[in-house]
Write a protein that holds these residues in place. Structure first.
Motif, PDB file in Angstrom:
ATOM      1  N   HIS A   1      12.268   1.739  -7.865  1.00  0.00           N
ATOM      2  CA  HIS A   1      13.694   2.054  -7.920  1.00  0.00           C
ATOM      3  C   HIS A   1      14.555   0.839  -7.594  1.00  0.00           C
ATOM      4  O   HIS A   1      15.701   0.775  -8.010  1.00  0.00           O
ATOM      5  CB  HIS A   1      14.021   3.222  -6.985  1.00  0.00           C
TER       6      HIS A   1
ATOM      7  N   HIS B   1      16.004   0.423 -15.640  1.00  0.00           N
ATOM      8  CA  HIS B   1      16.622   1.755 -15.640  1.00  0.00           C
ATOM      9  C   HIS B   1      15.983   2.662 -16.688  1.00  0.00           C
ATOM     10  O   HIS B   1      15.819   3.857 -16.438  1.00  0.00           O
ATOM     11  CB  HIS B   1      18.129   1.652 -15.904  1.00  0.00           C
TER      12      HIS B   1
ATOM     13  N   THR C   1      14.370   7.530 -18.953  1.00  0.00           N
ATOM     14  CA  THR C   1      14.911   7.129 -17.653  1.00  0.00           C
ATOM     15  C   THR C   1      13.770   6.970 -16.668  1.00  0.00           C
ATOM     16  O   THR C   1      12.922   7.847 -16.531  1.00  0.00           O
ATOM     17  CB  THR C   1      15.898   8.187 -17.130  1.00  0.00           C
TER      18      THR C   1
ATOM     19  N   ARG D   1      14.350   5.875 -13.363  1.00  0.00           N
ATOM     20  CA  ARG D   1      14.843   6.059 -11.988  1.00  0.00           C
ATOM     21  C   ARG D   1      15.292   7.502 -11.841  1.00  0.00           C
ATOM     22  O   ARG D   1      16.377   7.879 -12.265  1.00  0.00           O
ATOM     23  CB  ARG D   1      15.983   5.088 -11.698  1.00  0.00           C
ATOM     24  N   TRP D   2      14.452   8.310 -11.220  1.00  0.00           N
ATOM     25  CA  TRP D   2      14.700   9.743 -11.164  1.00  0.00           C
ATOM     26  C   TRP D   2      15.218  10.221  -9.815  1.00  0.00           C
ATOM     27  O   TRP D   2      15.656  11.348  -9.689  1.00  0.00           O
ATOM     28  CB  TRP D   2      13.423  10.506 -11.520  1.00  0.00           C
ATOM     29  N   LEU D   3      15.193   9.371  -8.793  1.00  0.00           N
ATOM     30  CA  LEU D   3      15.646   9.773  -7.469  1.00  0.00           C
ATOM     31  C   LEU D   3      17.129   9.454  -7.288  1.00  0.00           C
ATOM     32  O   LEU D   3      17.622   8.425  -7.752  1.00  0.00           O
ATOM     33  CB  LEU D   3      14.838   9.066  -6.381  1.00  0.00           C
ATOM     34  N   THR D   4      17.826  10.340  -6.577  1.00  0.00           N
ATOM     35  CA  THR D   4      19.233  10.099  -6.275  1.00  0.00           C
ATOM     36  C   THR D   4      19.330   9.163  -5.072  1.00  0.00           C
ATOM     37  O   THR D   4      18.341   8.900  -4.379  1.00  0.00           O
ATOM     38  CB  THR D   4      19.953  11.418  -5.939  1.00  0.00           C
ATOM     39  N   GLU D   5      20.518   8.675  -4.800  1.00  0.00           N
ATOM     40  CA  GLU D   5      20.727   7.791  -3.646  1.00  0.00           C
ATOM     41  C   GLU D   5      20.398   8.503  -2.330  1.00  0.00           C
ATOM     42  O   GLU D   5      19.818   7.905  -1.433  1.00  0.00           O
ATOM     43  CB  GLU D   5      22.168   7.276  -3.621  1.00  0.00           C
TER      44      GLU D   5
ATOM     45  N   GLU E   1      18.207  10.883  -1.893  1.00  0.00           N
ATOM     46  CA  GLU E   1      16.750  10.978  -1.790  1.00  0.00           C
ATOM     47  C   GLU E   1      16.130   9.629  -1.412  1.00  0.00           C
ATOM     48  O   GLU E   1      15.193   9.560  -0.624  1.00  0.00           O
ATOM     49  CB  GLU E   1      16.157  11.487  -3.108  1.00  0.00           C
TER      50      GLU E   1
END
Length: 122
Positions: free
Chosen positions: A73, A78, A84, A86-90, A92
């Motif tokens: 990440h 990207h 996509t 990058r599957w994690l949110t900020e 997470e």
């Protein structure tokens, strides 16, 4: 009641014998019993250490996976071929960072390692 008038039957004390010294077979049996107890404790300790090693390896694998995902990440692209990556949110990612880099987690692991690696007490 006067103690001098009491009648004590001498036959009733015939069954009481002075203790005899232990025979060699008694001593051998006692040694076998003691060894069985020691072997049981050592066996349990060995099994607990084996379980701890398995869990530590599993934990090391999970930490390596978390570090790999975190590194991906940070440094990975990207998207790859429209997918996509990058599957994690900020939020997470921050939660993962807190777990990976908190001193409490490292202290827990190090404390456990110190406890299981110390020599057994006799």
């Amino acid at each position: 009641m006067d103690p001098t008038n009491q009648h004590i039957d001498p036959v009733s004390f015939d069954a009481i014998q002075p203790p005899r010294p232990p025979s060699p077979s008694d001593l051998e049996q006692a040694k076998k019993e003691e060894q069985a107890l020691v072997d049981g404790r050592v066996g349990v300790q060995t099994e607990l250490h084996a379980i701890a090693k398995r869990y530590l390896r599993y934990g090391a694998f999970l930490i390596a996976a978390l570090v790999t995902v975190r590194f991906w990440h940070v440094a990975g692209p990207h998207t790859i071929f429209g997918w996509t990556t990058r599957w994690l949110t900020e939020a997470e990612l921050q939660s993962m960072d807190k777990m990976l880099f908190s001193s409490a987690f490292g202290g827990l692991v190090l404390g456990y390692l110190k406890e299981i690696m110390q020599p057994s007490k006799k």
